[in-house]
Design an enzyme around this catalytic site. Structure first.
Site, PDB file in Angstrom:
ATOM      1  N   LYS A   1      25.605  81.826  -5.217  1.00 22.44           N
ATOM      2  CA  LYS A   1      24.179  81.494  -5.218  1.00 22.44           C
ATOM      3  C   LYS A   1      23.566  81.724  -6.615  1.00 22.44           C
ATOM      4  O   LYS A   1      24.173  82.395  -7.472  1.00 22.44           O
ATOM      5  CB  LYS A   1      23.466  82.356  -4.168  1.00 22.44           C
ATOM      6  CG  LYS A   1      23.924  82.061  -2.735  1.00 22.44           C
ATOM      7  CD  LYS A   1      23.107  82.862  -1.732  1.00 22.44           C
ATOM      8  CE  LYS A   1      23.538  82.554  -0.315  1.00 22.44           C
ATOM      9  NZ  LYS A   1      22.661  83.193   0.686  1.00 22.44           N
TER      10      LYS A   1
ATOM     11  N   HIS B   1      27.491  82.527  -0.196  1.00 28.95           N
ATOM     12  CA  HIS B   1      27.298  81.923   1.129  1.00 28.95           C
ATOM     13  C   HIS B   1      28.649  81.470   1.645  1.00 28.95           C
ATOM     14  O   HIS B   1      29.520  81.068   0.869  1.00 28.95           O
ATOM     15  CB  HIS B   1      26.359  80.710   1.027  1.00 28.95           C
ATOM     16  CG  HIS B   1      26.368  79.860   2.268  1.00 28.95           C
ATOM     17  ND1 HIS B   1      25.588  80.138   3.362  1.00 28.95           N
ATOM     18  CD2 HIS B   1      27.113  78.770   2.607  1.00 28.95           C
ATOM     19  CE1 HIS B   1      25.832  79.247   4.319  1.00 28.95           C
ATOM     20  NE2 HIS B   1      26.755  78.411   3.880  1.00 28.95           N
TER      21      HIS B   1
ATOM     22  N   GLU C   1      28.659  71.278   5.943  1.00 37.49           N
ATOM     23  CA  GLU C   1      28.343  71.848   4.622  1.00 37.49           C
ATOM     24  C   GLU C   1      29.252  71.290   3.528  1.00 37.49           C
ATOM     25  O   GLU C   1      28.799  71.029   2.408  1.00 37.49           O
ATOM     26  CB  GLU C   1      28.438  73.376   4.682  1.00 37.49           C
ATOM     27  CG  GLU C   1      27.359  73.976   5.575  1.00 37.49           C
ATOM     28  CD  GLU C   1      27.343  75.498   5.585  1.00 37.49           C
ATOM     29  OE1 GLU C   1      28.294  76.123   5.054  1.00 37.49           O
ATOM     30  OE2 GLU C   1      26.365  76.052   6.117  1.00 37.49           O
TER      31      GLU C   1
END
Ligand code: CMP
Length: 138
Positions: free
Chosen positions: A9, A115, A126
């Site tokens: 992230k 994540h 995803e």
């Protein structure tokens, strides 16, 4: 063989943790079958986290995820989803087990460095959100 989506992230990238996270992935035996640096727009972050759209933290989370560059990867291996989740540690870093990425580096329940997909259906969505078939080596 299973695939999962992993993200380093914006907090992890800004703090110079790309190498550390990738080192842990390589040592784990998981294979990196795709990887790129991205900079999500607010709308792209909202689409990615659409399942959380009714959560009180949705606006803040999508601001954070679109605040700077992130690294997205497809990890492949036996039980890749569970293995990567185990390496990350609990979402809340205060509950993350010793030696996990979030225990070692997260500073906040939101700014939690990494994540990972939580189920095969989520992983399929995803991975497809960021990569097409030609961008994955296997
Ligand atoms: P992630 O594993 O990417 O899944 C959803 C994200 O929302 C989570 O990591 C955190 O970054 C964020 N998140 C989850 N719960 C909270 C919370 N209670 N407050 C703020 N952010 C949260």
């Amino acid at each position: 063989m299973q695939k999962t989506l992993a993200i380093i992230k914006p907090d992890g990238v800004a703090r110079g943790l790309i190498g550390e996270v990738i080192k842990r992935i390589e040592e784990s035996g998981l294979e990196i079958s795709a990887m790129k640096m991205i900079s999500m727009t607010k709308v792209q972050a909202q689409g990615f986290y659409a399942v959380h759209r009714d959560k009180p933290f949705f606006d803040s989370l999508t601001d954070f995820m679109s605040s700077g560059p992130a690294v997205v990867m497809v990890l492949k291996g036996e039980n890749a989803i569970g293995k990567w989740r185990e390496m990350m540690g609990a979402t809340n870093y205060k509950e993350a087990a010793d030696g996990t990425i979030r225990c070692d580096f997260a500073t906040d329940i939101e700014k939690n460095v990494v994540h990972g997909s939580d189920a095969p259906e989520t992983a399929a969505f995803e991975i497809g959100y960021f990569f097409n078939a030609f961008e994955q080596v296997a």
